[in-house]
Design a protein around this motif. Structure first.
Motif, PDB file in Angstrom:
ATOM      1  N   ASP A  24      47.528  23.078  -1.318  1.00 23.47           N
ATOM      2  CA  ASP A  24      48.943  23.310  -1.006  1.00 23.47           C
ATOM      3  C   ASP A  24      49.273  22.880   0.428  1.00 23.47           C
ATOM      4  OD1 ASP A  24      50.928  24.162  -2.690  1.00 23.47           O
ATOM      5  OD2 ASP A  24      50.960  26.215  -1.902  1.00 23.47           O
ATOM      6  N   LEU A  25      48.430  23.298   1.354  1.00 24.24           N
ATOM      7  CA  LEU A  25      48.633  22.960   2.762  1.00 24.24           C
ATOM      8  C   LEU A  25      48.462  21.460   2.989  1.00 24.24           C
ATOM      9  CD1 LEU A  25      49.301  24.045   5.531  1.00 24.24           C
ATOM     10  CD2 LEU A  25      46.898  24.617   5.845  1.00 24.24           C
ATOM     11  N   VAL A  26      47.493  20.857   2.327  1.00 21.00           N
ATOM     12  CA  VAL A  26      47.273  19.408   2.442  1.00 21.00           C
ATOM     13  C   VAL A  26      48.527  18.656   2.001  1.00 21.00           C
ATOM     14  CG1 VAL A  26      45.989  17.457   1.473  1.00 21.00           C
ATOM     15  CG2 VAL A  26      44.768  19.494   2.231  1.00 21.00           C
ATOM     16  N   GLU A  27      49.125  19.070   0.899  1.00 18.61           N
ATOM     17  CA  GLU A  27      50.342  18.423   0.409  1.00 18.61           C
ATOM     18  C   GLU A  27      51.472  18.526   1.433  1.00 18.61           C
ATOM     19  OE1 GLU A  27      51.510  19.653  -3.529  1.00 18.61           O
ATOM     20  OE2 GLU A  27      49.421  19.578  -4.207  1.00 18.61           O
ATOM     21  N   LYS A  28      51.629  19.695   2.035  1.00 18.83           N
ATOM     22  CA  LYS A  28      52.692  19.885   3.034  1.00 18.83           C
ATOM     23  C   LYS A  28      52.454  19.006   4.265  1.00 18.83           C
ATOM     24  CE  LYS A  28      53.693  24.633   1.664  1.00 18.83           C
ATOM     25  NZ  LYS A  28      53.615  26.049   2.039  1.00 18.83           N
ATOM     26  N   ILE A  29      51.212  18.945   4.715  1.00 16.50           N
ATOM     27  CA  ILE A  29      50.885  18.121   5.888  1.00 16.50           C
ATOM     28  C   ILE A  29      51.053  16.643   5.567  1.00 16.50           C
ATOM     29  CG2 ILE A  29      49.053  17.469   7.502  1.00 16.50           C
ATOM     30  CD1 ILE A  29      48.001  20.396   7.178  1.00 16.50           C
ATOM     31  N   ASN A  30      50.639  16.233   4.377  1.00 14.39           N
ATOM     32  CA  ASN A  30      50.828  14.840   3.963  1.00 14.39           C
ATOM     33  C   ASN A  30      52.308  14.464   3.943  1.00 14.39           C
ATOM     34  OD1 ASN A  30      48.234  13.798   3.642  1.00 14.39           O
ATOM     35  ND2 ASN A  30      48.047  14.640   1.582  1.00 14.39           N
ATOM     36  N   ILE A  32      54.724  15.797   5.797  1.00  8.41           N
ATOM     37  CA  ILE A  32      55.157  15.671   7.195  1.00  8.41           C
ATOM     38  C   ILE A  32      54.703  14.329   7.758  1.00  8.41           C
ATOM     39  CG2 ILE A  32      54.852  16.582   9.538  1.00  8.41           C
ATOM     40  CD1 ILE A  32      54.576  19.391   8.207  1.00  8.41           C
ATOM     41  N   ALA A  33      53.459  13.968   7.495  1.00 12.83           N
ATOM     42  CA  ALA A  33      52.923  12.696   7.989  1.00 12.83           C
ATOM     43  C   ALA A  33      53.722  11.523   7.429  1.00 12.83           C
ATOM     44  CB  ALA A  33      51.447  12.570   7.625  1.00 12.83           C
ATOM     45  N   LYS A  34      53.980  11.550   6.138  1.00 15.98           N
ATOM     46  CA  LYS A  34      54.735  10.478   5.497  1.00 15.98           C
ATOM     47  C   LYS A  34      56.135  10.360   6.092  1.00 15.98           C
ATOM     48  CE  LYS A  34      56.522   9.134   0.971  1.00 15.98           C
ATOM     49  NZ  LYS A  34      56.656   9.545  -0.423  1.00 15.98           N
ATOM     50  N   ASN A  35      56.809  11.484   6.264  1.00 16.86           N
ATOM     51  CA  ASN A  35      58.171  11.491   6.796  1.00 16.86           C
ATOM     52  C   ASN A  35      58.243  11.029   8.245  1.00 16.86           C
ATOM     53  OD1 ASN A  35      59.173  12.412   4.363  1.00 16.86           O
ATOM     54  ND2 ASN A  35      59.159  14.553   4.992  1.00 16.86           N
ATOM     55  N   ASN A  36      57.123  11.075   8.952  1.00 16.62           N
ATOM     56  CA  ASN A  36      57.091  10.688  10.357  1.00 16.62           C
ATOM     57  C   ASN A  36      56.268   9.420  10.603  1.00 16.62           C
ATOM     58  OD1 ASN A  36      58.431  12.949  12.094  1.00 16.62           O
ATOM     59  ND2 ASN A  36      57.352  13.984  10.443  1.00 16.62           N
ATOM     60  N   SER A  37      55.900   8.738   9.536  1.00 22.58           N
ATOM     61  CA  SER A  37      55.123   7.491   9.609  1.00 22.58           C
ATOM     62  C   SER A  37      53.902   7.633  10.518  1.00 22.58           C
ATOM     63  CB  SER A  37      56.006   6.338  10.113  1.00 22.58           C
ATOM     64  OG  SER A  37      57.100   6.151   9.275  1.00 22.58           O
ATOM     65  N   THR A  38      53.136   8.672  10.266  1.00 20.50           N
ATOM     66  CA  THR A  38      51.926   8.906  11.052  1.00 20.50           C
ATOM     67  C   THR A  38      50.821   9.386  10.116  1.00 20.50           C
ATOM     68  OG1 THR A  38      51.079   9.895  13.099  1.00 20.50           O
ATOM     69  CG2 THR A  38      52.471  11.296  11.717  1.00 20.50           C
ATOM     70  N   PHE A  40      47.769  12.023   8.645  1.00 20.84           N
ATOM     71  CA  PHE A  40      47.473  13.432   8.397  1.00 20.84           C
ATOM     72  C   PHE A  40      46.816  14.037   9.632  1.00 20.84           C
ATOM     73  CE2 PHE A  40      44.571  16.776   7.134  1.00 20.84           C
ATOM     74  CZ  PHE A  40      45.269  17.495   6.179  1.00 20.84           C
ATOM     75  N   ASN A  41      45.827  13.328  10.160  1.00 16.64           N
ATOM     76  CA  ASN A  41      45.088  13.814  11.324  1.00 16.64           C
ATOM     77  C   ASN A  41      46.014  14.044  12.513  1.00 16.64           C
ATOM     78  OD1 ASN A  41      42.322  14.254  12.542  1.00 16.64           O
ATOM     79  ND2 ASN A  41      43.185  12.746  13.955  1.00 16.64           N
ATOM     80  N   ASN A  42      46.928  13.118  12.755  1.00 19.78           N
ATOM     81  CA  ASN A  42      47.830  13.261  13.893  1.00 19.78           C
ATOM     82  C   ASN A  42      48.719  14.497  13.757  1.00 19.78           C
ATOM     83  OD1 ASN A  42      48.974  12.418  16.402  1.00 19.78           O
ATOM     84  ND2 ASN A  42      50.719  11.620  15.275  1.00 19.78           N
ATOM     85  N   VAL A  43      49.165  14.778  12.555  1.00 21.60           N
ATOM     86  CA  VAL A  43      49.992  15.967  12.332  1.00 21.60           C
ATOM     87  C   VAL A  43      49.179  17.230  12.631  1.00 21.60           C
ATOM     88  CG1 VAL A  43      51.253  17.332  10.624  1.00 21.60           C
ATOM     89  CG2 VAL A  43      51.490  14.840  10.643  1.00 21.60           C
ATOM     90  N   VAL A  44      47.969  17.307  12.094  1.00 15.60           N
ATOM     91  CA  VAL A  44      47.134  18.497  12.299  1.00 15.60           C
ATOM     92  C   VAL A  44      46.816  18.690  13.781  1.00 15.60           C
ATOM     93  CG1 VAL A  44      44.878  19.534  11.813  1.00 15.60           C
ATOM     94  CG2 VAL A  44      46.159  18.421   9.979  1.00 15.60           C
ATOM     95  N   ILE A  45      46.412  17.619  14.468  1.00 15.75           N
ATOM     96  CA  ILE A  45      46.075  17.717  15.892  1.00 15.75           C
ATOM     97  C   ILE A  45      47.301  18.114  16.706  1.00 15.75           C
ATOM     98  CG2 ILE A  45      45.295  16.406  17.921  1.00 15.75           C
ATOM     99  CD1 ILE A  45      43.109  17.152  15.789  1.00 15.75           C
ATOM    100  N   SER A  46      48.447  17.536  16.383  1.00 16.46           N
ATOM    101  CA  SER A  46      49.682  17.876  17.093  1.00 16.46           C
ATOM    102  C   SER A  46      50.021  19.354  16.937  1.00 16.46           C
ATOM    103  CB  SER A  46      50.850  17.022  16.584  1.00 16.46           C
ATOM    104  OG  SER A  46      50.624  15.658  16.832  1.00 16.46           O
ATOM    105  N   MET A  47      49.858  19.871  15.736  1.00 17.97           N
ATOM    106  CA  MET A  47      50.142  21.289  15.488  1.00 17.97           C
ATOM    107  C   MET A  47      49.167  22.192  16.239  1.00 17.97           C
ATOM    108  SD  MET A  47      50.940  21.390  11.448  1.00 17.97           S
ATOM    109  CE  MET A  47      52.541  20.983  10.793  1.00 17.97           C
ATOM    110  N   ILE A  48      47.900  21.854  16.198  1.00 16.95           N
ATOM    111  CA  ILE A  48      46.889  22.663  16.888  1.00 16.95           C
ATOM    112  C   ILE A  48      47.145  22.671  18.387  1.00 16.95           C
ATOM    113  CG2 ILE A  48      44.443  22.810  17.516  1.00 16.95           C
ATOM    114  CD1 ILE A  48      43.842  21.725  14.658  1.00 16.95           C
ATOM    115  N   GLU A  49      47.396  21.496  18.965  1.00 17.25           N
ATOM    116  CA  GLU A  49      47.648  21.424  20.408  1.00 17.25           C
ATOM    117  C   GLU A  49      48.890  22.210  20.792  1.00 17.25           C
ATOM    118  OE1 GLU A  49      47.681  17.245  21.326  1.00 17.25           O
ATOM    119  OE2 GLU A  49      45.497  17.221  21.632  1.00 17.25           O
TER     120      GLU A  49
END
Length: 61
Positions: A24-30, A32-38, A40-49
């Motif tokens: 479920d979480l993977v789908e949500k992150i994917n 976000i990544a798709k909508n921002n042309s970036t 999966f990893n960048n979304v996760v790292i950005s959120m953690i930071e």
């Protein structure tokens, strides 16, 4: 919680880690990544930071 995507052009020394994330979480992150042309990893790292920055800011208050 507000967060901004990390600029991927600023590469820093990095390490590999494995995370087990619910489908479920993977789908949500994917999405976000798709909508921002970036990535999966960048979304996760950005959120953690962002979360770590917020925690640090609240500790200093």
């Amino acid at each position: 919680m507000d967060w901004t995507l990390k600029n991927t052009k600023q590469k820093v020394k990095s390490s590999y880690k494995t995370l087990y994330i619910s489908d479920d979480l993977v789908e949500k992150i994917n999405e976000i990544a798709k909508n921002n042309s970036t990535s999966f990893n960048n979304v996760v790292i950005s959120m953690i930071e962002s979360c770590l920055d917020e925690k640090e800011e609240s500790s200093n208050s």
